[in-house]
Design a protein around this motif. Structure first.
Motif, short mmCIF file in Angstrom:
data_model
loop_
_atom_site.label_atom_id
_atom_site.label_comp_id
_atom_site.label_asym_id
_atom_site.label_seq_id
_atom_site.Cartn_x
_atom_site.Cartn_y
_atom_site.Cartn_z
N TRP A 110 38.32 30.60 46.00
CA TRP A 110 39.49 30.89 45.16
C TRP A 110 40.78 30.61 45.92
O TRP A 110 41.70 30.02 45.38
CB TRP A 110 39.49 32.36 44.72
CG TRP A 110 38.33 32.79 43.88
CD1 TRP A 110 37.43 31.99 43.23
CD2 TRP A 110 37.97 34.14 43.58
NE1 TRP A 110 36.53 32.76 42.55
CE2 TRP A 110 36.82 34.08 42.73
CE3 TRP A 110 38.48 35.39 43.93
CZ2 TRP A 110 36.20 35.23 42.25
CZ3 TRP A 110 37.87 36.53 43.45
CH2 TRP A 110 36.73 36.46 42.62
N PHE A 111 40.83 31.05 47.18
CA PHE A 111 42.07 30.88 47.94
C PHE A 111 42.24 29.42 48.38
O PHE A 111 43.37 28.91 48.42
CB PHE A 111 42.11 31.80 49.15
CG PHE A 111 43.44 31.77 49.86
CD1 PHE A 111 44.57 32.33 49.28
CD2 PHE A 111 43.57 31.16 51.11
CE1 PHE A 111 45.81 32.28 49.92
CE2 PHE A 111 44.80 31.11 51.75
CZ PHE A 111 45.93 31.68 51.16
N LEU A 112 41.15 28.76 48.70
CA LEU A 112 41.26 27.36 49.08
C LEU A 112 41.87 26.54 47.94
O LEU A 112 42.70 25.65 48.18
CB LEU A 112 39.89 26.80 49.46
CG LEU A 112 39.25 27.42 50.71
CD1 LEU A 112 37.87 26.82 50.96
CD2 LEU A 112 40.15 27.24 51.94
N GLU A 113 41.48 26.86 46.71
CA GLU A 113 42.10 26.21 45.57
C GLU A 113 43.56 26.63 45.42
O GLU A 113 44.44 25.81 45.17
CB GLU A 113 41.34 26.56 44.28
CG GLU A 113 40.03 25.83 44.11
CD GLU A 113 39.50 25.99 42.70
OE1 GLU A 113 40.25 25.68 41.75
OE2 GLU A 113 38.34 26.45 42.54
N SER A 114 43.80 27.92 45.58
CA SER A 114 45.14 28.45 45.36
C SER A 114 46.16 27.82 46.29
O SER A 114 47.30 27.53 45.88
CB SER A 114 45.12 29.97 45.56
OG SER A 114 46.39 30.54 45.32
N ARG A 115 45.78 27.58 47.54
CA ARG A 115 46.74 27.04 48.50
C ARG A 115 46.76 25.51 48.50
O ARG A 115 47.59 24.90 49.22
CB ARG A 115 46.44 27.58 49.90
CG ARG A 115 45.27 26.91 50.61
CD ARG A 115 44.92 27.56 51.94
NE ARG A 115 46.08 27.77 52.79
CZ ARG A 115 46.02 28.38 53.99
NH1 ARG A 115 44.86 28.83 54.46
NH2 ARG A 115 47.11 28.55 54.70
N SER A 116 45.89 24.90 47.72
CA SER A 116 45.81 23.43 47.75
C SER A 116 47.03 22.76 47.13
O SER A 116 47.42 21.66 47.53
CB SER A 116 44.55 22.95 47.03
OG SER A 116 44.61 23.26 45.64
#
Length: 535
Positions: A110-116
């Protein structure tokens, strides 16, 4: 396993990394827990509470979760988890697991997507903000960990800061986003469907933050938890909207039958803490101040009485002497005081939680500086099963305490005077005592060295002093010993005076007609319903 089992339960907290290692890699695991469940059953605990075992990069020893619906390979597999639940339930032991809902790992998908990318659909799953005009953090919020300073970390790739209430490796979820709510619903259901009996909610009071991200007022800007400011509130914790999330969790739990939620709510204001349990949200919450008291009878009396006075009559807090975050009882108070501490925790009106190893008197064993990873490792050392350790056939992830050859389960199991057998006696008595399971609580006048209280028809008298104390107990002239920290204390004893040896605790049965404090006008004990309290 009847309804509302948790109301008189004794929980047993297991730190999976340190309880029992089944494969010799030096790290505890789920099959190891399964193999040692008979110890929990013999102790008499009603449930085990497991600290996190999910996949995690271990920025905060598992409280940074990278996958909510799996098991970290170091602890085993989902099949191992299912086998453990089945084995526990076959022994009449419930299973409660930690759930961390305030934040994820920064390695969670979830966070990897969020910060992408700022336009990613999951951007708003976390709390992002532009820098302040000077380029610094968006506001004055602090991490709960002093070593981390600000609660904000700049993400150079996207030019914004993300919020982390703990380490930078633990970005906070945005619970104002309904998609986050829906995703976490699935997580709860995933584990409930696997037979989990409840959740311990990590930092339950932090789930909501001020939507405008305003600075904390100067009066509380320095605080890393909520202290007693009746008017001035921090804007990054203990917001009223938190209770909406907890009520929704309760609806999900109730849909599965007899399941429950235990909250970690580090709030020192008793009136605010009391709003977190006993209503339509979490059933119970830790009384955090209980494990922060000095070894002083008056301090514990003030601590208990303060929360009782502010708690609704049917609500029950949870008492623990130590946890994975809190130094062990023996290290804080001394081994000579461990029996009285155990009797206090197990006879108060509330849920009791025993941290693994407390029942044998394990002490903190801080590792050498080069081995110390977290600063709290001293209270997380491996369980001491026998004179050789018994934890692993390999090299333990932390060294065992130097006293393992004398402080261990095997050495105490057959010794009637051991701390382990005192815990067993107390838990067995608690289970069979209607007064301890359902009775009210009234603290009684006593010398400064003694904490005395009534539980129904029982008197509990705890001598905190290292010398004998005698005092007159109003009412009955005598009482019958039910349980004592001394093996030679039995039969009927005088109450005028009641003589307590140094560091002694005793539970006495009193006659109903002469009970201290009985029939006081207008008295309504916590836990009594209107019919019981009516004249």
């Amino acid at each position: 396993m009847s309804g509302q089992w948790w109301r008189d339960a004794v929980l047993y907290q297991i730190y999976p990394r340190s309880f029992a290692d089944s494969d010799g890699d030096g790290i505890g695991d789920l099959p190891g827990i399964t193999a040692r469940l008979d110890h929990v059953a013999q102790l008499g605990a009603d449930a085990i509470w497991l600290s996190p075992f999910y996949p995690s990069p271990q920025a905060d020893f598992g409280y940074d979760i990278s996958d909510y619906e799996s098991v970290d390979p170091v602890y085993g597999t989902l099949d191992d988890f299912d086998a453990m639940v089945t084995a526990a339930h076959s022994r009449g032991i419930r299973v409660v697991i930690d759930i961390v809902m305030n934040h994820t790992s920064d390695e969670h998908p979830w966070f990897l997507e969020s910060r992408s990318d700022r336009t990613n659909p999951k951007r708003d799953w976390y709390i992002w903000a532009d820098p302040a005009p000077d380029g610094g953090p968006p506001n004055n919020w602090l991490s709960a960990f002093e070593r981390c300073g600000t609660a904000w970390k700049l993400d150079a790739a996207t030019g914004q800061y993300y919020l982390h209430s703990f380490t930078p490796g633990q970005p906070d979820l945005n619970w104002r986003n309904p998609d986050v709510h829906a995703a976490m619903h699935k997580v709860w259901q995933f584990w409930l469907d696997r037979g989990v009996d409840g959740f311990r909610i990590d930092v339950a009071h932090r789930l909501m933050k001020d939507p405008q991200l305003r600075d904390n007022p100067p009066e509380v800007a320095h605080a890393r938890r909520h202290f007693s400011h009746p008017v001035v509130r921090q804007r990054n914790l203990d917001l009223p909207e938190v209770h909406d999330v907890l009520r929704d969790l309760r609806v999900v739990l109730d849909g599965y039958g007899d399941r429950f939620a235990l909250g970690e709510v580090p709030i020192s204001d008793d009136a605010r803490l009391a709003t977190y349990f006993g209503g339509d949200g979490m059933q119970t919450a830790f009384h955090i101040a209980f494990w922060e008291q000095p070894w002083d009878a008056r301090a514990f009396r003030r601590c208990i009485d303060g929360l009782v006075a502010r708690t609704r009559t049917d609500a029950l807090p949870t008492y623990a002497l130590s946890t994975h975050d809190i130094s062990r009882t023996v290290s804080r108070y001394g081994i000579e005081h461990a029996p009285v501490a155990a009797m206090m925790m197990l006879t108060l009106r509330g849920v009791a939680c025993v941290y693994y190893g407390e029942e044998i008197g394990m002490a903190d064993a801080p590792p050498a500086l080069e081995q110390d990873v977290d600063g709290r490792d001293g209270q997380r050392t491996p369980m001491q099963w026998d004179a050789t350790g018994g934890f692993t056939t390999g090299n333990p992830w932390l060294p065992l305490a130097a006293d393992q050859h004398v402080v261990n389960v095997a050495a105490q199991a057959d010794d009637p005077g051991s701390l382990l057998n005192l815990y067993r006696r107390l838990i067995a008595y608690r289970r069979g005592s209607e007064d301890l399971r359902r009775g009210g609580y009234v603290s009684l006048d006593s010398p400064a060295e003694v904490f005395a209280y009534r539980r129904g028809d029982l008197l509990v008298a705890l001598n905190f002093a290292d010398h004998p104390v005698a005092f007159d107990v109003p009412g009955d002239a005598a009482g019958r010993v039910e349980v004592s920290t001394r093996l030679d204390r039995e039969g009927v004893v005088s109450m005028r005076p009641l003589e307590l040896e140094a560091c002694e605790g005793v539970v006495l049965r009193l006659s109903v007609e002469n009970l201290p404090g009985q029939n006081l006008p207008g008295q309504n004990l916590p836990g009594q319903d209107a019919a019981e309290a009516a004249p």
